[in-house]
Enzyme design. Structure first.
Site, short mmCIF file in Angstrom:
data_model
loop_
_atom_site.label_atom_id
_atom_site.label_comp_id
_atom_site.label_asym_id
_atom_site.label_seq_id
_atom_site.Cartn_x
_atom_site.Cartn_y
_atom_site.Cartn_z
N ASP A 122 -7.40 2.75 -3.46
CA ASP A 122 -8.01 2.91 -1.79
C ASP A 122 -8.00 4.57 -1.23
O ASP A 122 -7.32 4.49 -1.65
CB ASP A 122 -7.07 2.24 -0.72
CG ASP A 122 -7.92 2.09 0.80
OD1 ASP A 122 -8.53 2.44 0.67
OD2 ASP A 122 -7.26 1.02 1.47
N SER A 152 0.91 -1.30 -0.08
CA SER A 152 0.06 0.34 -0.38
C SER A 152 0.32 1.29 -0.14
O SER A 152 1.49 1.51 0.95
CB SER A 152 -1.19 0.13 1.29
OG SER A 152 -1.55 1.09 1.17
N GLU A 212 -10.91 0.67 -3.16
CA GLU A 212 -11.89 -0.29 -2.35
C GLU A 212 -12.19 1.36 -1.63
O GLU A 212 -11.42 2.75 -1.47
CB GLU A 212 -10.62 -0.54 -2.04
CG GLU A 212 -9.94 -0.13 -0.12
CD GLU A 212 -8.93 -0.91 0.32
OE1 GLU A 212 -7.99 -1.30 -0.40
OE2 GLU A 212 -8.82 -1.26 1.38
N GLY A 220 -4.38 -4.71 5.52
CA GLY A 220 -3.17 -4.19 6.79
C GLY A 220 -3.21 -3.51 6.74
O GLY A 220 -4.22 -2.48 6.97
N ASP A 256 -14.29 -2.45 2.30
CA ASP A 256 -13.02 -2.13 3.53
C ASP A 256 -13.89 -1.46 4.89
O ASP A 256 -14.66 -2.58 5.52
CB ASP A 256 -11.54 -1.32 3.88
CG ASP A 256 -10.58 -1.47 4.70
OD1 ASP A 256 -11.31 -2.02 5.74
OD2 ASP A 256 -9.54 -0.80 4.45
N LYS A 264 -1.42 -1.01 -4.36
CA LYS A 264 -2.25 0.30 -4.33
C LYS A 264 -1.83 1.00 -3.70
O LYS A 264 -0.86 1.70 -3.02
CB LYS A 264 -2.70 -0.83 -2.96
CG LYS A 264 -3.73 -0.30 -2.48
CD LYS A 264 -4.55 -0.92 -0.89
CE LYS A 264 -4.77 -0.03 0.34
NZ LYS A 264 -5.68 -1.24 1.23
N LEU A 265 -2.62 2.01 -4.59
CA LEU A 265 -2.53 3.35 -4.38
C LEU A 265 -3.84 4.22 -3.22
O LEU A 265 -5.04 3.61 -3.30
CB LEU A 265 -2.40 4.46 -5.52
CG LEU A 265 -1.37 4.12 -6.73
CD1 LEU A 265 -1.70 4.51 -8.24
CD2 LEU A 265 0.53 3.87 -5.85
N LYS A 266 -3.04 4.48 -2.28
CA LYS A 266 -4.07 5.70 -1.81
C LYS A 266 -4.14 6.94 -2.07
O LYS A 266 -3.78 7.50 -3.27
CB LYS A 266 -3.45 5.60 -0.68
CG LYS A 266 -3.32 5.28 0.39
CD LYS A 266 -4.40 4.15 1.33
CE LYS A 266 -4.27 3.53 2.12
NZ LYS A 266 -4.95 2.53 2.92
N LYS A 291 -10.27 -7.26 6.89
CA LYS A 291 -8.98 -7.32 8.06
C LYS A 291 -9.94 -8.00 9.54
O LYS A 291 -10.99 -6.99 9.81
CB LYS A 291 -9.22 -5.99 7.98
CG LYS A 291 -8.16 -5.06 6.97
CD LYS A 291 -8.48 -4.19 7.59
CE LYS A 291 -7.84 -2.80 6.54
NZ LYS A 291 -7.67 -1.38 6.08
N ASN A 326 -10.14 5.08 1.18
CA ASN A 326 -10.61 5.57 2.79
C ASN A 326 -11.89 5.91 3.05
O ASN A 326 -12.17 7.26 3.63
CB ASN A 326 -9.25 6.29 3.29
CG ASN A 326 -8.10 4.83 3.77
OD1 ASN A 326 -7.50 4.53 3.35
ND2 ASN A 326 -8.89 3.39 4.27
C1 NPQ Z 1 -6.13 0.29 4.66
N1 NPQ Z 1 -4.14 -0.21 5.35
O1 NPQ Z 1 -6.76 -0.05 4.15
C2 NPQ Z 1 -5.91 0.53 5.43
C3 NPQ Z 1 -5.49 1.97 6.47
C4 NPQ Z 1 -4.90 2.62 7.32
C5 NPQ Z 1 -2.25 -1.02 5.03
O2 NPQ Z 1 -3.42 0.85 3.98
C6 NPQ Z 1 -2.07 3.09 10.84
C7 NPQ Z 1 -2.67 2.73 12.09
C8 NPQ Z 1 -1.40 4.05 10.10
C9 NPQ Z 1 -3.21 2.08 10.67
C10 NPQ Z 1 -2.92 3.66 7.64
C11 NPQ Z 1 -3.65 0.29 4.15
C12 NPQ Z 1 -3.32 3.48 9.12
C13 NPQ Z 1 -3.64 2.58 9.33
C14 NPQ Z 1 -4.14 3.53 6.91
C15 NPQ Z 1 -4.46 1.99 8.61
O3 NPQ Z 1 -7.83 1.16 4.67
MG MG Z 2 -8.97 0.31 2.79
#
Ligand code: NPQ
Ligand code: MG
Length: 369
Positions: free
Chosen positions: A189, A135, A214, A291, A239, A161-163, A263, A191
């Site tokens: 993703d 990610s 996502e 993750g 998610d 995976k690009l945020k 998750k 969020n």
């Molecule tokens: C997701 N994770 O899939 C999350 C979001 C995320 C790997 O992209 C600290 C603790 C910082 C948990 C940042 C990935 C975080 C976190 C992002 C979870 O949406």
């Molecule tokens: Mg996510």
């Protein structure tokens, strides 16, 4: 199995680089670990709640509080407790799935170690290694992003995976495709950073052959996700919206998603995570393992889960050094783009005592009465 007490341990883990998402920037991981003590040995569970309630309503101090005051006392008063009893004993307490998951995982780990069985064997793993995705956070510039993605591809990551967020979506995706080509497995993703009014921007991502988008919309926008799905060619993956197998059934039958990011912390533990896997398999939907910047303890269990047959897409099961210069366990490493599923009893990994001690910021012992 009689639980003699739970130890709550907070550790502070510096990140190798700041990790930016649509909800904020993290520079360190503040982790709550749970140790279940039994006469036959210990078990570990990692609570994935962040220090602030930005990804979900749970946060580490809140999880420690609800465990201390409401959850641990129910388990410690119950006498004999096996892994299948934990969810039922904690069910009267509403929500707090990440806190519950940490307790259930600690009990399951202690129970499996005592039996000499691994997490993977218990959950039904069919592989001894899993493909690793990574990610990639939001960056200050497209060149910085291309450097980061190039580095991960060189290391062997099999999926990127690009945020994304409004203003950082089509341009970075186009740039990654132009630089690294159409063969890279690529997904995004958000969020929960968009609304249905942004459907045209999200539809513009259809040109880039992404595996999935996502969580584009808010966690409680199930109906809106179903509507968005009809406007996009790219599959929607949920998610934050999926907190249980029931949510997964609703989302799949509503057409809100075709893919689920599983998750275990978000859904209350590895047993509920496996139910989502089973349900998705029966429905013909793909799942992959998400993750939460886990230490080696949480990572070990995630990698075991990701080895189940229905986990058909690479997960955010990266190597330890994606996030940490020093992990609390022996580090998980990439080998040909894969991470090995631990084969030893329970999680198959243990905290390194000196490292654990040096990272610990507080310890609380919750004894049985
Ligand atoms: C997701 N994770 O899939 C999350 C979001 C995320 C790997 O992209 C600290 C603790 C910082 C948990 C940042 C990935 C975080 C976190 C992002 C979870 O949406
Ligand atoms: Mg996510």
């Amino acid at each position: 199995m009689k639980i003699t007490g739970f130890e709550l341990r907070r550790i502070a883990m510096p990140l190798v680089a700041p990790f930016r998402t649509s909800f904020g920037v993290e520079t360190a991981r503040d982790v709550l670990l749970v140790r279940a003590a039994t006469p036959d040995g210990d078990g570990w569970g990692e609570c994935v709640a962040m220090s602030e309630p930005l990804y979900s309503p749970e946060y580490a101090d809140g999880a420690a509080d609800v465990i201390t005051r409401f959850l641990a006392p129910r388990l410690l008063a119950a006498g004999e407790v096996g892994p299948l009893d934990v969810a039922r004993l904690l069910e009267p307490v509403r929500g707090h799935r990440m806190a519950k998951a940490a307790l259930e995982t600690a009990v399951l780990d202690a129970w499996l170690r005592a039996r000499g069985e691994s997490f993977g064997a218990y959950l039904g793993a069919v592989r001894d290694r899993v493909p690793a995705g990574v990610s990639v956070g939001i960056m200050d510039s497209v060149p910085a992003l291309l450097d980061a993605v190039g580095g991960y591809l060189e290391q062997g990551y099999l999926r990127i995976k690009l945020k994304i967020e409004p203003g950082w979506d089509v341009a970075p995706v186009r740039a990654v495709r132009e630089r690294f080509g159409d063969d890279v497995l690529l997904q995004v993703d958000a969020n929960a950073a968009y609304t249905l009014a942004d459907a045209r921007v999200l539809a513009a991502l259809d040109d880039f052959d992404l595996l999935l988008i996502e969580q584009p919309l808010a966690e409680d926008d199930l109906r809106q996700h179903a509507e968005l799905a009809r406007l996009l060619r790219t599959p929607i993956c949920l998610d934050e919206s999926i907190e249980s197998a029931k949510d997964a059934a609703d989302a799949l039958l509503l057409g809100a998603c075709r893919i689920i990011n599983v998750k275990p912390g978000r859904v209350g533990g590895y047993l509920e995570a496996r139910r989502i896997h089973d349900l998705a398999q029966a429905h013909g939907a793909a799942v992959w393992c998400g993750g939460m910047l886990e230490t080696g303890l949480g990572r070990a269990a995630n990698v075991a889960l990701a080895a189940l047959p229905g986990f058909t897409l690479p997960g955010d099961t990266s190597a330890s050094d994606r996030y940490f210069a020093q992990d609390v366990t022996e580090p998980f490493v990439l080998a040909n783009g894969h991470v090995a599923v631990p084969a030893g009893p329970g999680l198959g990994v243990e905290p390194l005592p000196d490292v654990l001690a040096s990272l610990t910021t507080s310890t609380t012992w919750l004894p049985s009465a």
